[in-house]
Write a protein that holds these residues in place. Structure first.
Motif, PDB file in Angstrom:
ATOM      1  N   VAL A   1      -4.885  -5.165 -10.457  1.00 32.65           N
ATOM      2  CA  VAL A   1      -4.496  -5.750  -8.910  1.00 32.65           C
ATOM      3  C   VAL A   1      -2.452  -5.312  -8.708  1.00 32.65           C
ATOM      4  O   VAL A   1      -2.966  -5.175  -7.233  1.00 32.65           O
ATOM      5  N   PHE A   2      -2.293  -5.786  -9.354  1.00 35.26           N
ATOM      6  CA  PHE A   2      -0.822  -5.656  -8.739  1.00 35.26           C
ATOM      7  C   PHE A   2      -0.836  -3.864  -8.368  1.00 35.26           C
ATOM      8  O   PHE A   2      -0.190  -3.777  -7.038  1.00 35.26           O
ATOM      9  N   ALA A   3      -1.195  -2.710  -8.480  1.00 31.76           N
ATOM     10  CA  ALA A   3      -1.509  -0.893  -8.288  1.00 31.76           C
ATOM     11  C   ALA A   3      -2.091  -1.296  -6.530  1.00 31.76           C
ATOM     12  O   ALA A   3      -1.385  -0.921  -6.016  1.00 31.76           O
ATOM     13  N   THR A   4      -2.774  -2.128  -6.492  1.00 30.83           N
ATOM     14  CA  THR A   4      -3.754  -2.801  -5.079  1.00 30.83           C
ATOM     15  C   THR A   4      -2.747  -3.872  -4.131  1.00 30.83           C
ATOM     16  O   THR A   4      -3.269  -3.240  -2.936  1.00 30.83           O
ATOM     17  N   LEU A   5      -2.023  -4.500  -5.163  1.00 29.23           N
ATOM     18  CA  LEU A   5      -1.215  -4.928  -4.132  1.00 29.23           C
ATOM     19  C   LEU A   5       0.179  -4.085  -3.506  1.00 29.23           C
ATOM     20  O   LEU A   5       1.119  -4.301  -2.610  1.00 29.23           O
ATOM     21  N   GLY A   6       0.754  -3.961  -3.985  1.00 25.84           N
ATOM     22  CA  GLY A   6       1.524  -2.518  -3.807  1.00 25.84           C
ATOM     23  C   GLY A   6       0.895  -1.486  -2.607  1.00 25.84           C
ATOM     24  O   GLY A   6       1.724  -1.217  -1.292  1.00 25.84           O
ATOM     25  N   TYR A   7      -0.350  -1.394  -2.531  1.00 23.03           N
ATOM     26  CA  TYR A   7      -0.353  -0.351  -1.724  1.00 23.03           C
ATOM     27  C   TYR A   7      -1.183  -1.376  -0.160  1.00 23.03           C
ATOM     28  O   TYR A   7      -0.767  -1.135   0.996  1.00 23.03           O
ATOM     29  N   MET A   8      -2.110  -2.807  -0.980  1.00 25.95           N
ATOM     30  CA  MET A   8      -1.500  -3.598   0.975  1.00 25.95           C
ATOM     31  C   MET A   8      -0.359  -4.062   1.353  1.00 25.95           C
ATOM     32  O   MET A   8       0.267  -4.016   2.821  1.00 25.95           O
ATOM     33  N   ALA A   9       0.580  -3.729   0.244  1.00 22.66           N
ATOM     34  CA  ALA A   9       2.640  -4.354   1.055  1.00 22.66           C
ATOM     35  C   ALA A   9       2.933  -2.756   1.491  1.00 22.66           C
ATOM     36  O   ALA A   9       3.533  -3.362   2.979  1.00 22.66           O
TER      37      ALA A   9
END
Length: 514
Positions: free
Chosen positions: A281-289
């Motif tokens: 989830v945090f890896a994906t949120l990093g992409y989104m940010a």
């Protein structure tokens, strides 16, 4: 020599082996809370620093209460009301309180699985368009807020009806042929699907920024009591402890079962999955940010329903190969949720089988059917979102925590069963539990949980939850808690249709070892 007669156990269902039980325990523990709740809780409570109180909570409360559940169920051989009745007649209502908690959770847990199933198909076409939040709340849920408008949403009602039919079929087939066969397929499949998902996520552009946010601790957060409360809450939410599931599951184990090592494996498998979910989830949120040009810590909608059904669809629309990623993510939610739903319902079914001398099929049809009807009537409607949010809050933060406190007090203070339960665990296990376990369960855990419960009650009494009207949260939230208490007392007053008091665990142990 004891003059008590041993209650007949011929025909009691059993797991075919320890692997089936372990997979079922993992399947119950690994649920929606692991995938959508843990990353959000960690995000809001210090990032990497949260992992410290989380680990402390796992070791000081999660594992000890899990061992308590296992020892209760395996020693006294029954569903929650049966076990606590055998511990002492006045404790039966605690068993029914746990059954009531499971019944309530099952009613709303099913609809979240249906959301995941629908979104698995929505992902293939990115059906939410440019406004995932508006799509989820408006087009999909047709949300009416707290207005108690009970109009059915067809896109939820019919899939939910199908889900309940499948779930009740699995329950009706029994422990070995239904639950065990299901988890032996679903849990390995979940592991494969989610591992693919995580591997894809960590190779996204900007994933490292998200992982840094997850693993870089905000040490100041450790001084906040709320962070520690959140950690203990997460452990109870995700491990499926203190509301009858692990107690009931362990009662189906053979008398010679290696309980202590199995409990360690189940607990750490669950936490490993949560950490894996956090990484994905945090890896994906990093992409989104990175796509939005903001820091990961500035993102919004990173908890619960918002994370899964608003934020993730937005990410899926941005990323290359998004539809495939979306199908995998919502398939993971579906698989994890289904195995947990089955375990929750087994608590209810087993209790009514034993109290009222019902067959497995009769209990599944009557009690499972009633749960399905209530679930469909309340949570496939336009008021489902506010209802679910409120019922979930009060059931978990009041009901489950209260149940855990009472279980510890019954074992340690009122019935003084901890030495007996410790001896039982050690007699059937290759690994031993020491005095530390009795100290934790008898003193440390109930004190910590009482503090947690009081903190939650202060907040619930002084602030309307989620900004909902006081009339709504009092009617729905406290109404559900009150209904569970009334059900617990009421069912404990009904006469048993099967012998329950003439139970001699010592005789059963002698028979097993002879």
């Amino acid at each position: 020599m004891s003059t008590q007669k041993t209650a007949p156990h011929v025909g009691r269902e059993q797991w075919t082996g320890q692997l089936g039980f372990l997979l079922a325990a993992i399947g119950s523990a690994v649920g929606l809370g692991n995938i959508w709740r843990f990353p959000g809780v960690a995000y809001e409570n210090g990032g990497g620093a949260f992992l410290i109180p989380y680990l402390v909570a796992l070791l000081t409360a999660g594992v000890p209460i899990l061992l308590l559940d296992y020892s209760f169920g395996h020693r006294f051989r029954g569903a929650a009301p049966t076990v606590f009745r055998r511990v002492g007649r006045r404790f039966e209502s605690l068993g029914w309180f746990q059954v009531a908690i499971s019944f309530v959770i099952a009613t709303y847990y099913a609809v979240i699985i249906v959301w995941a199933i629908r979104y698995m198909f929505f992902s293939a076409t990115l059906a939410w368009g440019d406004d995932p939040t508006g799509f989820f709340v408006g087009d999909f849920l047709q949300d009416a807020g707290t207005g108690l408008s009970f109009d059915f949403v067809g896109g939820i009602f019919w899939p939910m009806l199908a889900l309940w039919l499948v779930t009740l079929t699995v329950l009706g087939l029994g422990v070995a042929k239904g639950i065990e066969r299901t988890v032996k397929i679903f849990i390995p499949l979940l592991a494969v699907v989610f591992l693919i998902l995580v591997v894809r996520a960590v190779f996204l552009e900007g994933a490292l920024d998200g992982l840094n946010e997850f693993f870089t601790p905000n040490w100041a957060a450790l001084a906040d009591p709320g962070v520690w409360i959140a950690a203990y809450s997460q452990i109870f939410f995700s491990l499926s402890i203190a509301f009858g599931i692990m107690l009931t599951y362990s009662s189906y184990l053979r008398r010679r079962s290696n309980l202590v090592p199995v409990s360690y494996v189940a607990a750490f498998a669950n936490s490993s999955f949560e950490l894996l979910a956090g990484i994905g989830v945090f890896a994906t949120l990093g992409y989104m940010a990175g796509q939005q040009g903001v820091a990961v810590g500035e993102l919004e909608g990173i908890t619960g329903v918002a994370l899964s059904f608003m934020t993730f669809p937005q990410i899926i629309s941005m990323m290359p190969g998004g539809p495939v990623f979306g199908v995998l993510f919502f398939a993971s939610l579906t698989l994890a949720g289904f195995t947990s739903l089955v375990s929750i319902l087994q608590v209810v079914s087993a209790a009514f089988q034993e109290k009222f001398a019902l067959s497995r099929v009769q209990a599944t049809a009557a009690i499972g059917g009633l749960c399905a009807v209530i679930s469909l009537a309340l949570f496939s409607t336009t008021t489902s979102l506010a209802l679910l949010d409120t019922v979930d809050k009060y059931t978990n933060e009041v009901g489950v925590v209260l149940s855990a406190i009472l279980s510890c007090l019954v074992a340690g203070l009122f019935a003084r069963k901890l030495p007996e339960l410790q001896a039982h665990l050690n007699s059937v296990s290759t690994a031993r539990v020491g005095t530390w376990w009795r100290v934790l369960v008898g003193f440390i855990v109930p004190i910590a949980l009482l503090y947690m419960l009081i903190s939650s009650l202060v907040t619930l009494f002084t602030e309307p939850y989620a900004g909902y009207p006081w009339s709504f949260v009092n009617t729905v939230g406290w109404g559900v808690v009150g209904a569970m208490v009334v059900a617990a007392v009421g069912y404990s007053l009904i006469r048993w249709r099967r012998p329950v008091d003439d139970f001699d665990p010592e005789a059963l142990d002698r028979k097993a070892t002879s």
